[in-house]
Motif scaffolding. Structure first.
Motif, mmCIF file in Angstrom:
data_model
loop_
_atom_site.group_PDB
_atom_site.id
_atom_site.type_symbol
_atom_site.label_atom_id
_atom_site.label_comp_id
_atom_site.label_asym_id
_atom_site.label_seq_id
_atom_site.Cartn_x
_atom_site.Cartn_y
_atom_site.Cartn_z
ATOM 1 N N ARG A 1 0.665 -1.082 0.047
ATOM 2 C CA ARG A 1 -0.066 0.114 -0.244
ATOM 3 C C ARG A 1 0.918 1.341 -0.063
ATOM 4 N N LEU A 2 1.920 1.337 0.526
ATOM 5 C CA LEU A 2 2.920 2.427 0.719
ATOM 6 C C LEU A 2 3.546 2.413 -0.612
ATOM 7 N N ILE A 3 3.780 1.542 -1.467
ATOM 8 C CA ILE A 3 4.350 1.411 -2.869
ATOM 9 C C ILE A 3 3.298 2.096 -3.592
ATOM 10 N N ARG A 4 2.150 1.688 -3.415
ATOM 11 C CA ARG A 4 0.989 2.086 -4.221
ATOM 12 C C ARG A 4 0.682 3.493 -4.134
ATOM 13 N N THR A 5 1.071 4.149 -3.088
ATOM 14 C CA THR A 5 0.998 5.707 -3.022
ATOM 15 C C THR A 5 1.851 6.448 -3.772
ATOM 16 N N ILE A 6 3.058 5.646 -3.732
ATOM 17 C CA ILE A 6 4.108 6.210 -4.654
ATOM 18 C C ILE A 6 3.777 6.254 -6.161
ATOM 19 N N MET A 7 3.360 5.012 -6.625
ATOM 20 C CA MET A 7 2.942 4.896 -7.952
ATOM 21 C C MET A 7 2.030 5.564 -8.584
ATOM 22 N N ASP A 8 0.700 5.883 -7.683
ATOM 23 C CA ASP A 8 -0.350 6.606 -8.182
ATOM 24 C C ASP A 8 -0.291 7.927 -7.869
ATOM 25 N N GLY A 9 0.603 8.621 -7.187
ATOM 26 C CA GLY A 9 0.789 9.778 -6.882
ATOM 27 C C GLY A 9 0.151 10.466 -5.534
ATOM 28 N N THR A 10 -0.413 9.556 -4.892
ATOM 29 C CA THR A 10 -1.208 10.105 -3.609
ATOM 30 C C THR A 10 -0.014 10.179 -2.466
ATOM 31 N N TRP A 11 1.218 9.925 -2.652
ATOM 32 C CA TRP A 11 2.037 9.922 -1.592
ATOM 33 C C TRP A 11 2.362 11.499 -1.292
ATOM 34 N N LYS A 12 1.927 12.429 -2.349
ATOM 35 C CA LYS A 12 2.303 13.791 -1.967
ATOM 36 C C LYS A 12 1.246 14.469 -1.309
ATOM 37 N N TYR A 13 -0.107 13.854 -1.488
ATOM 38 C CA TYR A 13 -1.101 14.257 -0.590
ATOM 39 C C TYR A 13 -1.068 14.151 0.940
ATOM 40 N N ASP A 14 -0.389 13.337 1.263
ATOM 41 C CA ASP A 14 -0.093 13.032 2.633
ATOM 42 C C ASP A 14 0.704 14.144 3.624
ATOM 43 N N ASP A 15 1.342 15.253 2.497
ATOM 44 C CA ASP A 15 2.263 16.195 3.132
ATOM 45 C C ASP A 15 1.335 17.350 3.178
ATOM 46 N N ASN A 16 1.112 17.850 4.396
ATOM 47 C CA ASN A 16 0.361 19.207 4.400
ATOM 48 C C ASN A 16 1.386 20.358 4.586
ATOM 49 N N THR A 17 1.391 21.158 3.390
ATOM 50 C CA THR A 17 2.344 22.260 3.295
ATOM 51 C C THR A 17 2.006 23.227 4.236
ATOM 52 N N ALA A 18 1.008 23.366 4.534
ATOM 53 C CA ALA A 18 0.456 24.709 5.395
ATOM 54 C C ALA A 18 0.818 24.379 7.010
ATOM 55 N N ALA A 19 0.867 23.214 7.280
ATOM 56 C CA ALA A 19 1.627 22.873 8.538
ATOM 57 C C ALA A 19 2.465 21.672 8.587
ATOM 58 N N LYS A 20 3.877 21.992 8.464
ATOM 59 C CA LYS A 20 4.705 21.021 8.045
ATOM 60 C C LYS A 20 4.997 20.150 9.304
ATOM 61 N N LYS A 21 4.560 18.805 9.352
ATOM 62 C CA LYS A 21 4.843 17.852 10.212
ATOM 63 C C LYS A 21 5.579 16.704 9.863
ATOM 64 N N ALA A 22 5.669 16.049 10.991
ATOM 65 C CA ALA A 22 6.473 14.771 10.672
ATOM 66 C C ALA A 22 5.532 13.514 10.285
ATOM 67 N N ILE A 23 5.546 12.810 9.188
ATOM 68 C CA ILE A 23 4.513 11.848 8.785
ATOM 69 C C ILE A 23 4.825 10.583 9.427
ATOM 70 N N ASN A 24 3.974 9.974 10.197
ATOM 71 C CA ASN A 24 4.049 8.783 10.514
ATOM 72 C C ASN A 24 2.657 7.927 10.122
ATOM 73 N N TYR A 25 2.964 6.917 9.448
ATOM 74 C CA TYR A 25 1.951 5.716 9.140
ATOM 75 C C TYR A 25 1.628 4.784 10.315
ATOM 76 N N TRP A 26 0.656 5.052 10.777
ATOM 77 C CA TRP A 26 0.194 3.973 11.664
ATOM 78 C C TRP A 26 -1.179 3.580 11.529
ATOM 79 N N TRP A 27 -1.130 2.386 10.553
ATOM 80 C CA TRP A 27 -2.207 1.581 10.078
ATOM 81 C C TRP A 27 -2.620 0.339 10.865
ATOM 82 N N GLY A 28 -3.991 -0.230 10.866
ATOM 83 C CA GLY A 28 -4.217 -0.958 11.550
ATOM 84 C C GLY A 28 -5.175 -2.077 10.808
ATOM 85 N N MET A 29 -6.023 -2.862 11.308
ATOM 86 C CA MET A 29 -7.096 -3.712 10.882
ATOM 87 C C MET A 29 -7.541 -3.064 9.577
#
Length: 672
Positions: free
Chosen positions: A544-572
């Protein structure tokens, strides 16, 4: 005579310049609605009798930390920056100019008298001396100092101050300050000192040199415009590059690293530095993109392992994830891996992977985070991700799984299956996430069986025989390792029940049934039956991480208005965590697990919702409230039905200390 006349002329000019600076500061603060003159200590002190005074003797007082006077008598003669605001024809101005001349002739040597309160200094005697020395940009001013200790409170500023007092007693350093709790202890550890180790004179000189060199570059770049202290930035900086290495950097090298690391400093301005991504981002493709799919370059991905898949279940699980990627993307992805990577060669290994053409690097343990950040800063076009939780760095992304969801289900199974209400939990490291796992298991057991007690043991604790302790307490069901490597061929993993047959031994140790295993002790034979196991689907996580890179959604995780550290914490809900139940579970228990799982998947239920009690008392009193993800990640308490404690750093085996120092709960985390 001409020389004296020249000195007088200079002192007049100096006073006029200082006066203009004072008036400018005065007017600027008035326009902002701030008090324009010096702070007065008597006006901000707590009530008499509530504080104590400690003489510190002769101290080099940082000039920029002298902010006011003890009493209000002299405060109106100075603007808030200690520059004069009384006219040139006053007696005050004459004395100021005389001091200015003395300073230029032989220097001002007499120490001032001052009080220190909350690491700010207030002058009792020597206000004009301070004004003149500040005018000439003195870095420090000698003074006889008395510290005023306020009563302890739970307020953040008060707690930080008392952390400073402890640090000062060890180091004698008073010119560094932080805005976040725990920073002074982390600094002590970051420079290689034990928590209670006294600094030598050489330590102080070396630190002064390194810190001041960094401060000069940081502030020259505009660091004072950031809403953090120079100390905050320094701590972040040595967390990446190490303290010892900075003394070896040239001025140009240091300046370049400060510039490249700027987003790390900006991140420290955020009150909540981490943006927890609880589920994969779903971005709908436009019609044009669906008709004309974007072709992405082939990805070459490196996996960096601390151990080998044949010696570590953790590494084995990630290796299965790597193989899953190759099977899922046979044309788009190629991978390679490096094993037995130590702290001594991790930087070299990441560089080797990048040199081989890898454009994505997964480092699979928290102890590799520092090397990951350093490499990411040096190679901005390479995506580097580190497997750790609650890690605040801007140049890398971090990923982990919500294993506590599975542990809650396993606790419910254990609570339903126990015959004597005694459950065991075998934990490894006292780090972020593992405490939530323990508590989720305990809460799941208590929900089904209010009498259930959870006996907690740590495999990383010195001198502990966990299975022997479980036997003594007649623990009937144990939550053990999450998984094992194939070479172990052991049944001691997941959730299993045990039956003790005292004073009896079997000569063979063979399995009595396909689902049972016997383990002999001195006077006990233990029959083991597996009930359930949690599953880390690292393959699905990586996919799923690689798919976000392939389909371009990787960039949407980064909120440029409030730059924060991005932590993926996925579950069930993301399919990366699950529980597999044994065929031997009663049908009713299986249905219960399915029901609870469906509520977690849908978001209807959170294991940490409602009224919650710890061993020490009430944690949450609102029956309708759910703990936030941040509260779950950072919890440092144990549920009321847990029998055991969180071990201290000194109680741990040596091999457990690096990861605990990096990811431990707050009391065990004296590091950047």
């Amino acid at each position: 005579m001409a020389s004296n006349t020249s000195m007088v002329t200079n002192s007049i000019e100096d006073y006029n310049k200082a006066y203009k600076s004072g008036k400018k500061e005065y007017q600027s603060r008035m326009m902002r609605g701030e008090v324009p003159t010096l702070e007065v200590l008597d006006e901000i002190l707590p009530p008499k009798g509530s504080y104590s005074e400690v003489p510190l003797g002769l101290v080099q007082i940082p000039a920029d930390q002298i902010v006011g006077t003890r009493t209000g008598g002299r405060s109106s003669a100075f603007a808030a920056n200690f520059m004069p605001i009384l006219r040139d024809n006053t007696e005050f101005a004459a004395k100021w100019k005389s001091l200015c001349t003395s300073h230029q002739n032989e220097g001002i040597r007499d120490p001032i008298k001052a009080y220190e309160y909350m690491n700010k200094f207030y002058v009792e005697e020597g206000n004009k001396r301070v004004s003149v020395l500040k005018y000439f940009d003195a870095v420090a001013i000698p003074g006889i100092v008395t510290r005023i200790l306020p009563p302890r409170t739970a307020e953040k500023e008060n707690r930080i101050y008392y952390e400073f007092v402890d640090f000062y007693n060890l180091s004698g350093i008073n010119y560094i300050w932080f805005t976040k709790l725990g920073s002074f202890a982390r600094l002590q550890a970051a420079i290689g000192k034990a928590p209670d180790e006294i600094w030598t004179d050489d330590d102080k000189l070396n630190f002064s040199s390194v810190y001041n060199r960094f401060a000069a570059e940081f502030e020259a770049k505009g660091g004072k415009k950031l809403n953090i202290t120079t100390g905050d930035a320094f701590l972040a900086f040595i967390g990446i590059y190490g303290y010892e290495s900075l003394s070896e950097k040239t001025t140009n090298e240091l300046r370049e690293l400060v510039i490249k690391s700027w987003e790390e400093f900006s991140l420290r301005q955020e009150e909540d530095e981490i943006d927890l991504k609880m589920d994969p981002t779903e971005e709908k493709a436009s019609l044009l993109n669906r008709l004309l799919p974007i072709s992405s370059p082939k990805l070459k991905i490196a996996f960096v392992y601390e151990k080998t898949p044949t010696s570590s279940a953790w590494t084995y699980a990630h290796e299965l994830g790597r193989l899953h990627l190759e099977e899922t993307f046979p044309e788009e992805v190629s991978t390679l891996y490096y094993e037995n990577v130590t702290q001594d060669n991790v930087e070299e290994t990441i560089e080797k992977a990048i040199a081989s053409g890898c454009n994505i690097v997964f480092t699979t343990t928290p102890t590799q985070v520092q090397a990951s950040v350093k490499a990411a800063i040096a190679h901005p076009n390479v995506k580097i991700l580190n497997c750790s939780l609650n890690t605040s760095h801007r140049y890398i992304r971090n990923y982990y799984a919500r294993m506590h969801e599975a542990k809650f289900l396993m606790g419910a199974i254990a609570g339903a299956m126990t015959e004597n209400d005694r459950l065991g939990y075998l934990a490894d490291y006292p780090i972020l996430g593992s405490i939530a796992n323990i508590n989720a298991f305990a809460l799941g057991a208590k929900m089904i069986n209010p009498r259930a007690e959870v006996y907690l043991e740590w495999t990383s604790k010195k001198g502990v025989n966990a299975m022997e302790n479980f036997k003594k307490n007649q623990v009937s069901i144990i939550s053990g390792k999450d998984m094992v490597i194939p070479e172990e061929a052991s049944r001691f993993f997941g959730l299993y029940s045990v039956e003790y047959d005292f004073n009896k031994q079997h000569s063979s140790g063979e399995h009595k049934e396909s689902n049972e295993q016997y383990s002999s002790g001195e006077d006990t034979e233990m029959k083991v039956r597996n009930l359930a196991m949690p599953v880390w689907h690292w393959g699905k996580f990586y996919e799923r991480l690689i798919r976000t890179i392939m389909d371009g959604t990787w960039k949407y995780d980064d909120n440029t208005a409030a730059k924060k550290a991005i932590n993926y914490w996925w579950g069930m809900s993301a399919g990366v965590i699950d529980v597999i139940c044994s065929q031997n579970l009663p049908i009713g228990t299986k249905r219960l697990v399915d029901l609870l799982k469906s509520t977690i998947l849908s978001g209807e239920f959170n294991p940490f919702s409602g009224i919650l009690y710890s061993q020490k008392g009430l944690i949450q009193d609102d029956p309708n409230r759910r703990m936030t993800p941040e509260e779950i990640v950072t919890m440092d308490w144990l549920a009321e039905n847990v029998i055991g404690e969180i071990p201290k750093m000194e109680e741990l085996q040596e091999e457990a200390k690096p990861v605990t120092a990096q990811q431990g709960v707050e009391e065990n985390k004296p590091i950047v």
